[in-house]
Write a protein that holds these residues in place. Structure first.
Motif, PDB file in Angstrom:
ATOM      1  N   ILE A 213       0.767  -1.059  -0.022  1.00 40.91           N
ATOM      2  CA  ILE A 213      -0.165  -0.059  -0.173  1.00 40.91           C
ATOM      3  C   ILE A 213       0.866   1.346   0.101  1.00 40.91           C
ATOM      4  O   ILE A 213       1.757   1.416   0.882  1.00 40.91           O
ATOM      5  N   PRO A 214       0.725   2.161  -0.960  1.00 43.44           N
ATOM      6  CA  PRO A 214       1.617   3.322  -0.944  1.00 43.44           C
ATOM      7  C   PRO A 214       1.141   4.233   0.143  1.00 43.44           C
ATOM      8  O   PRO A 214      -0.282   4.395   0.357  1.00 43.44           O
ATOM      9  N   GLN A 215       2.115   4.549   0.897  1.00 43.01           N
ATOM     10  CA  GLN A 215       1.830   5.549   1.976  1.00 43.01           C
ATOM     11  C   GLN A 215       1.319   6.847   1.763  1.00 43.01           C
ATOM     12  O   GLN A 215       0.850   7.543   2.446  1.00 43.01           O
ATOM     13  N   THR A 216       1.902   7.061   0.465  1.00 39.45           N
ATOM     14  CA  THR A 216       1.175   8.603  -0.084  1.00 39.45           C
ATOM     15  C   THR A 216      -0.218   8.530  -0.295  1.00 39.45           C
ATOM     16  O   THR A 216      -0.936   9.740  -0.874  1.00 39.45           O
ATOM     17  N   LEU A 217      -0.997   7.538  -0.052  1.00 40.05           N
ATOM     18  CA  LEU A 217      -2.483   7.775  -0.245  1.00 40.05           C
ATOM     19  C   LEU A 217      -3.202   8.489   1.156  1.00 40.05           C
ATOM     20  O   LEU A 217      -4.306   8.585   0.872  1.00 40.05           O
ATOM     21  N   TYR A 218      -2.431   8.625   2.129  1.00 38.38           N
ATOM     22  CA  TYR A 218      -2.931   9.155   3.148  1.00 38.38           C
ATOM     23  C   TYR A 218      -2.605  10.768   3.266  1.00 38.38           C
ATOM     24  O   TYR A 218      -1.993  11.221   4.333  1.00 38.38           O
ATOM     25  N   GLY A 219      -2.684  11.618   2.127  1.00 39.01           N
ATOM     26  CA  GLY A 219      -2.446  12.908   2.057  1.00 39.01           C
ATOM     27  C   GLY A 219      -3.593  13.660   2.273  1.00 39.01           C
ATOM     28  O   GLY A 219      -4.763  13.424   2.337  1.00 39.01           O
ATOM     29  N   ILE A 220      -3.071  14.997   2.604  1.00 40.41           N
ATOM     30  CA  ILE A 220      -4.165  16.285   2.748  1.00 40.41           C
ATOM     31  C   ILE A 220      -3.697  17.383   2.051  1.00 40.41           C
ATOM     32  O   ILE A 220      -2.473  17.604   1.737  1.00 40.41           O
ATOM     33  N   ASN A 221      -4.468  18.322   1.583  1.00 41.41           N
ATOM     34  CA  ASN A 221      -4.117  19.599   0.895  1.00 41.41           C
ATOM     35  C   ASN A 221      -4.022  20.618   2.264  1.00 41.41           C
ATOM     36  O   ASN A 221      -4.514  20.663   3.215  1.00 41.41           O
ATOM     37  N   VAL A 222      -2.714  21.560   1.974  1.00 40.83           N
ATOM     38  CA  VAL A 222      -2.413  22.778   2.754  1.00 40.83           C
ATOM     39  C   VAL A 222      -2.363  23.917   1.826  1.00 40.83           C
ATOM     40  O   VAL A 222      -1.632  23.966   0.716  1.00 40.83           O
ATOM     41  N   GLU A 223      -3.078  24.909   2.039  1.00 42.40           N
ATOM     42  CA  GLU A 223      -2.997  26.197   1.300  1.00 42.40           C
ATOM     43  C   GLU A 223      -1.933  27.349   2.043  1.00 42.40           C
ATOM     44  O   GLU A 223      -1.687  27.238   3.093  1.00 42.40           O
ATOM     45  N   ALA A 523      -6.774  14.603   0.572  1.00 39.28           N
ATOM     46  CA  ALA A 523      -8.092  15.098   0.887  1.00 39.28           C
ATOM     47  C   ALA A 523      -7.808  16.365   0.829  1.00 39.28           C
ATOM     48  O   ALA A 523      -7.118  17.206   1.028  1.00 39.28           O
ATOM     49  N   PHE A 524      -8.963  17.144   0.584  1.00 43.86           N
ATOM     50  CA  PHE A 524      -9.184  18.530   0.695  1.00 43.86           C
ATOM     51  C   PHE A 524     -10.136  19.059   1.707  1.00 43.86           C
ATOM     52  O   PHE A 524     -11.365  18.503   1.978  1.00 43.86           O
ATOM     53  N   LYS A 525      -9.645  19.649   2.782  1.00 41.38           N
ATOM     54  CA  LYS A 525      -8.248  20.269   2.944  1.00 41.38           C
ATOM     55  C   LYS A 525      -7.850  20.116   4.582  1.00 41.38           C
ATOM     56  O   LYS A 525      -8.973  19.894   5.295  1.00 41.38           O
ATOM     57  N   SER A 533     -12.732  21.564   5.452  1.00 43.76           N
ATOM     58  CA  SER A 533     -11.496  21.110   6.229  1.00 43.76           C
ATOM     59  C   SER A 533     -11.759  20.008   7.203  1.00 43.76           C
ATOM     60  O   SER A 533     -12.760  19.910   7.554  1.00 43.76           O
ATOM     61  N   TRP A 534     -10.711  19.454   7.796  1.00 43.49           N
ATOM     62  CA  TRP A 534     -10.794  18.470   8.467  1.00 43.49           C
ATOM     63  C   TRP A 534     -10.287  18.794   9.810  1.00 43.49           C
ATOM     64  O   TRP A 534     -10.410  18.087  10.948  1.00 43.49           O
ATOM     65  N   ILE A 535      -9.957  20.026  10.102  1.00 42.94           N
ATOM     66  CA  ILE A 535      -9.655  20.736  11.308  1.00 42.94           C
ATOM     67  C   ILE A 535     -10.366  21.838  11.159  1.00 42.94           C
ATOM     68  O   ILE A 535     -10.202  22.621  10.287  1.00 42.94           O
ATOM     69  N   GLY A 536     -10.973  22.191  12.265  1.00 42.00           N
ATOM     70  CA  GLY A 536     -11.956  23.632  12.340  1.00 42.00           C
ATOM     71  C   GLY A 536     -11.449  24.350  13.702  1.00 42.00           C
ATOM     72  O   GLY A 536     -10.660  24.069  14.208  1.00 42.00           O
ATOM     73  N   VAL A 537     -12.672  25.113  13.946  1.00 41.82           N
ATOM     74  CA  VAL A 537     -12.424  26.078  15.281  1.00 41.82           C
ATOM     75  C   VAL A 537     -13.641  25.618  16.181  1.00 41.82           C
ATOM     76  O   VAL A 537     -14.877  25.760  15.608  1.00 41.82           O
TER      77      VAL A 537
END
Length: 712
Positions: A213-223, A523-525, A533-537
């Motif tokens: 399994i490519p470990q690069t499948l577990y990524g996320i977007n950063v702006e 994932a975005f983002k 987003s996957w982290i909020g406030v």
């Protein structure tokens, strides 16, 4: 008028009244000659194909409808497509839900499209459609619902059978339109389905390793904008400690930078050097600027701190090959080599409203630019991997401004492409909310992974056909994730944060793991203070949203060697929603299995997508012998399908009242105790055992042992 490719004159198709207690159509099985039995062909498409009775792909009776397109037939958005239609009286069905279905077949590269359309005299259009592509031994049954608006300006209601493509044939048989919804279609009505637990079976063959399994499948977007949406703390002049900790818990392995849309206007040189001397950069609107405090060096520092690799997207619309090559040289000289590079974000999208220079690129132009960028960048570092942007997608998103984009790009630049990047996996993207029950919307979203899996398999085959079966090209999904609506006025705007969205994310990761060519997924983002987003406030402090726990389940509680497995479970049928087609036989239990890297354990990851019922599965492990020690179990769950961690949208955003997944909604009670990841243990005395998976949950079971059969 021209309606999504099919030319339809509102008054040219005679309206018919109901002819029976169920089916509203005449000649629905095409047993009468087509053009003498209620169907007609609009004059504007007569030259684009042939229509007639056929003895092939017949579901019942003697005949089916066969449509044969020619080179004049349309292939994409805004182009007319050949077909036949039959009108209904719109006044009779205003405000009603119309159920439509049919048996569809296709061969030779054609796609059969069954579409039900309502049209207003104001030009507004409402439609749903069913499609069948690829050769099938027998016709395939499909069904969906159109919610006809209760609009006094409604002027036409038309059912059409059309063919997409310029060769091959499309078949149709036993077409129905009625006001009744099948009783077994619970998901389409949003009805709860409580009751006793359901049975299932899971068979795992640890002796068949399908791939690493490519470990690069577990990524996320950063702006980069707004201090990386908080990743850079301007007060301390460094990375924000709380965001760093939350990201480390999530465990992303790849960080895509500088952001999707923002990549098209980003010039990396503006984000390096002393922070105080960096010029401000473009954001969403002309004249709107942001400080460049979070640039290349800050991203690389954040990647090092989280243990992730970077993936950089270069500016192909308003940038140059020389600028991109200099970026490669800069990262190499800093001692932090970046392996993955995307050439552009979505160059097939017209962005001139934001910048006159950012028009969409025809595929021939993008292919030429891709080659120029890739060659300049690889002249600096021949070992980097360069990715090309594709618009290859599923469902309603398949109507493209450039229908031949993928074919042209692969044929022109295929040998020099290392991976293709698709934005395949946003769901359900409602668009037009017809007031569906929230359960119906969620059931549709959770069916999407099956559509994505089919698209990735189709893209894999296309790469093999156009570039070669031995092509080294891999696939990346560089933007994906739950997405309901992007308007504050939508009652689903903030539902990205719920447990239901988490189940969707967990199933999508399974799809990526099982797709043979998949190498990259982001994932975005990662973070912002709005919805996607996957982290909020929460209460003024950063907090993880529920989908982040799905990523954590895979990065912390799953293995590295994909093994063969098969699951049999109860299923449901979803209705179409926004971008998502109707899907039949969606399994409630979704499973993927793997071996640990050191060979000391077997992981079984299971998503129970049923809202209401336990599912007890008998689990059979072949070619793996448990050691007898207790298995470790991690369960991700919450108080309800719409439970969430309590992150908030800014109070002044004008957010509409949000939908509730009833009964038992917990959307308004969001808080840190509404979603949980809990560990436990269970005895596994041998290779056969059972486990009960609770409703709306993700479960990882790690069975200690070793590959190979147990002694008798």
């Amino acid at each position: 008028m021209r309606l999504y490719g099919l030319a339809v004159a509102a008054g040219s198709i005679a309206a018919v009244a109901q002819t029976g207690p169920s089916n509203l159509l005449r000649n629905p099985g095409f047993e009468q000659p087509v053009l003498a039995g209620g169907w007609s062909v609009d004059s504007s498409v007569l030259s684009e194909g042939l229509a007639g009775q056929s003895v092939y792909d017949v579901h019942s009776g003697k005949y089916s409808l066969r449509l044969v397109p020619n080179a004049l037939n349309g292939t994409g958005l805004g182009q007319s497509q050949f077909g036949v239609g039959q009108g209904l009286d719109p006044a009779l069905y205003r405000g009603k839900a119309l159920y439509f279905s049919g048996w569809l077949g296709a061969t030779g590269g054609a796609t059969s499209v069954l579409r039900l359309v309502a049209v207003s005299s104001t030009g507004a259009v409402w439609y749903r459609e069913l499609r069948q592509s690829g050769s099938t031994p027998t016709p395939v049954f499909q069904r969906d619902i159109l919610d006809v608006p209760d609009d006094p300006t409604l002027s036409a209601l038309v059912l059409t059978c059309t063919v997409l493509g310029v060769k091959g044939s499309a078949w149709f048989d036993d077409i129905t339109v009625s006001t009744g919804i099948p009783e077994d279609w619970l998901a389409a009505t949003g009805a709860p389905d409580a009751g006793a637990g359901l049975p299932a079976s899971i068979d795992v063959d640890a002796g068949t390793v399908l791939r690493t399994i490519p470990q690069t499948l577990y990524g996320i977007n950063v702006e980069w904008v707004w201090n990386g949406n908080g990743l850079y703390n301007a007060g301390t002049g460094g990375l924000d400690a709380s965001l760093l900790g939350l990201t480390q818990n999530m465990g992303p392995t790849l960080l895509r930078f500088p952001g999707g849309f923002f990549s098209d206007f980003y010039h990396w040189q503006d984000g390096v050097g002393p922070v105080e001397s960096r010029p401000q950069g473009r954001t969403l609107s002309p004249g709107q600027l942001s400080a460049n405090n979070f640039g290349t060096d800050e991203l690389l520092q954040f990647a090092d701190a989280t243990g992730a690799q970077p993936l950089f997207t270069v500016n192909v619309l308003t940038g140059t090959p020389e600028e991109a090559a200099a970026w490669v040289k800069y990262t190499n000289s800093s001692g932090r080599r970046v392996l993955y590079w995307e050439i552009g974000n979505e160059p097939y999208v017209d962005l001139r409203q934001f910048d006159p220079a950012a028009n969409s690129l025809p595929p021939e132009d993008y292919a030429a630019r891709f080659l120029a960028f890739a060659r300049a960048m690889k002249a600096v570092d021949p070992g980097i991997k360069v990715g090309a942007a594709l618009d290859y997608n599923y469902g309603f998103t398949t109507y493209k401004a450039y229908p031949n984009w993928t074919d042209v790009l692969l044929q022109v630049a295929g040998p020099e492409i290392d991976f293709v990047a698709v934005h395949n996996g946003f769901s359900p993207v409602i668009g037009l909310d017809a007031g569906w029950p929230a359960r119906t919307v969620y059931e549709s979203m959770m069916a999407t992974p099956q559509l994505v899996a089919g698209t990735l398999a189709s893209l894999d085959a296309k790469i093999g056909t156009l570039v070669g079966a031995d092509s080294h090209i891999t696939i990346g999904a560089s933007e994906w994730g739950p997405l309901f609506e992007d308007q504050f006025t939508s009652r689903f705007f903030d539902h990205v944060k719920t447990l239901g969205s988490t189940l969707y994310a967990a199933s999508m990761l399974k799809v990526f793991i099982e797709a043979p060519r998949m190498e990259v997924a982001t994932a975005f983002k990662l973070v912002d203070q709005l919805a996607v987003s996957w982290i909020g406030v929460r209460d003024g402090a950063f907090a993880a949203k529920a989908p982040s726990y799905a990523l954590e389940m895979y990065t912390q509680h799953f293995g590295s060697q994909l093994v063969a497995s098969n699951t049999v479970s109860p299923t449901y049928n979803s209705r179409s929603m926004g971008w998502v087609d109707a899907v039949t036989d969606v399994p409630y239990l979704d499973e993927v299995s793997s071996l640990s890297g050191d060979g000391t354990g077997l992981y079984v990851m299971v998503v129970n997508r049923h809202f209401d019922r336990d599912i007890t599965a008998t689990i059979s492990l072949r070619n793996f012998c448990p050691s007898g020690a207790d298995a470790e179990v991690w369960t991700l769950n919450g108080t309800a399908v719409d439970a969430n961690t309590g992150t908030q949208i800014a109070a002044d955003a004008g957010l509409a009242p949000q939908a509730h997944v009833d009964p038992g909604s917990r959307f308004e009670q969001g808080g840190p105790d509404e979603i949980w990841m809990r560990s436990s243990t269970m005895g596994v005395p041998g290779p056969y055992f059972s486990y009960t998976f609770p409703p709306h949950s993700v479960t990882s079971i790690k069975v200690p042992g070793a590959p190979g059969a147990c002694a008798p």
